[in-house]
Design a protein around this motif. Structure first.
Motif, PDB file in Angstrom:
ATOM      1  N   LYS A  70      -5.220   8.516  -6.687  1.00  0.00           N
ATOM      2  CA  LYS A  70      -6.165   7.904  -5.564  1.00  0.00           C
ATOM      3  C   LYS A  70      -6.240   6.421  -6.228  1.00  0.00           C
ATOM      4  O   LYS A  70      -6.906   6.094  -7.095  1.00  0.00           O
ATOM      5  CB  LYS A  70      -7.601   8.726  -5.393  1.00  0.00           C
ATOM      6  N   VAL A  71      -6.098   5.671  -5.011  1.00  0.00           N
ATOM      7  CA  VAL A  71      -6.241   4.101  -5.141  1.00  0.00           C
ATOM      8  C   VAL A  71      -7.676   3.990  -4.694  1.00  0.00           C
ATOM      9  O   VAL A  71      -7.792   4.320  -3.355  1.00  0.00           O
ATOM     10  CB  VAL A  71      -5.436   3.300  -4.517  1.00  0.00           C
ATOM     11  N   ALA A  91      -5.943   2.665 -10.275  1.00  0.00           N
ATOM     12  CA  ALA A  91      -6.318   3.857  -9.605  1.00  0.00           C
ATOM     13  C   ALA A  91      -6.802   5.028 -10.545  1.00  0.00           C
ATOM     14  O   ALA A  91      -7.080   4.650 -11.938  1.00  0.00           O
ATOM     15  CB  ALA A  91      -4.792   4.483  -9.337  1.00  0.00           C
ATOM     16  N   CYS A 111       2.632   1.759  -3.572  1.00  0.00           N
ATOM     17  CA  CYS A 111       1.751   2.000  -4.549  1.00  0.00           C
ATOM     18  C   CYS A 111       1.353   3.745  -4.325  1.00  0.00           C
ATOM     19  O   CYS A 111       1.465   4.545  -5.245  1.00  0.00           O
ATOM     20  CB  CYS A 111       0.315   1.389  -4.206  1.00  0.00           C
ATOM     21  N   GLU A 112       1.112   3.962  -3.149  1.00  0.00           N
ATOM     22  CA  GLU A 112       0.928   5.466  -2.764  1.00  0.00           C
ATOM     23  C   GLU A 112       1.905   6.316  -3.318  1.00  0.00           C
ATOM     24  O   GLU A 112       2.091   7.398  -3.860  1.00  0.00           O
ATOM     25  CB  GLU A 112       0.416   5.719  -1.336  1.00  0.00           C
ATOM     26  N   PRO A 131       0.994  -1.235  -0.007  1.00  0.00           N
ATOM     27  CA  PRO A 131      -0.016  -0.157  -0.064  1.00  0.00           C
ATOM     28  C   PRO A 131       0.779   1.494  -0.041  1.00  0.00           C
ATOM     29  O   PRO A 131       0.488   2.250  -0.570  1.00  0.00           O
ATOM     30  CB  PRO A 131      -0.741  -0.185   1.251  1.00  0.00           C
ATOM     31  N   ALA A 132       1.860   1.391   0.704  1.00  0.00           N
ATOM     32  CA  ALA A 132       2.719   2.259   0.756  1.00  0.00           C
ATOM     33  C   ALA A 132       3.434   2.646  -0.332  1.00  0.00           C
ATOM     34  O   ALA A 132       3.648   3.717  -0.808  1.00  0.00           O
ATOM     35  CB  ALA A 132       3.650   2.295   2.205  1.00  0.00           C
ATOM     36  N   LYS A 145       2.127   9.069  -6.581  1.00  0.00           N
ATOM     37  CA  LYS A 145       2.241  10.488  -6.182  1.00  0.00           C
ATOM     38  C   LYS A 145       3.440  11.247  -6.916  1.00  0.00           C
ATOM     39  O   LYS A 145       3.413  12.203  -7.459  1.00  0.00           O
ATOM     40  CB  LYS A 145       2.436  10.698  -4.615  1.00  0.00           C
TER      41      LYS A 145
END
Length: 141
Positions: free
Chosen positions: A97-98, A121, A84-85, A81-82, A89
């Protein structure tokens, strides 16, 4: 024994054998079967194992081991998750935004040790237009 966690299982097992310490070697702490013979055979065949837990009880030392490839994959999946974020970004600074639930996200394996994560996303460009459901890959170290 707590310091043997995340160490090479072959080295730890050799040390226990040299000290003639009793115990079991398992692939899960809940596993009732002692996998010592299988694990030792795998080590002899060149499979790399890592100690994920060591339980000391009444003079016995029970090791829980995992293959290095599987262990690394599990650790990386916890970081997805981190990752992907951060990747989103960086690549899409105007908006990224996922969605909370996506059927098109998941791990893509190329073999037992090489893999990546692909996710869906919504991306916003500099003019405010939103593209929904864009599929993006994230390389996993």
């Amino acid at each position: 024994m707590a310091d043997c966690k995340d160490k090479d299982a072959a080295t730890v097992i050799a040390g226990l054998d040299a000290d003639k310490l009793p115990g079991t070697i398992k692939t899960s702490s809940n596993d009732p079967a002692d996998m010592a013979g299988t694990i030792r055979g795998g080590i002899a065949q060149g499979t790399a194992y890592i100690v994920t837990d060591a339980i000391v009880d009444n003079g016995r030392i029970d090791l829980v081991v995992d293959t290095v490839a599987h262990h690394n994959r599990e650790l990386a999946s916890q970081q997805i998750p981190a990752m992907c974020e951060a990747a989103g970004k960086q690549a899409h600074p105007y908006g990224f935004k996922v969605p909370l639930f996506s059927d098109n996200s998941g791990v893509v394996f190329s073999d037992d040790t090489n893999w990546s994560y692909s996710f869906e996303a919504n991306i916003t460009n500099a003019f405010g237009a939103v593209a929904r459901g864009c599929r993006l890959p994230v390389p996993v170290p």
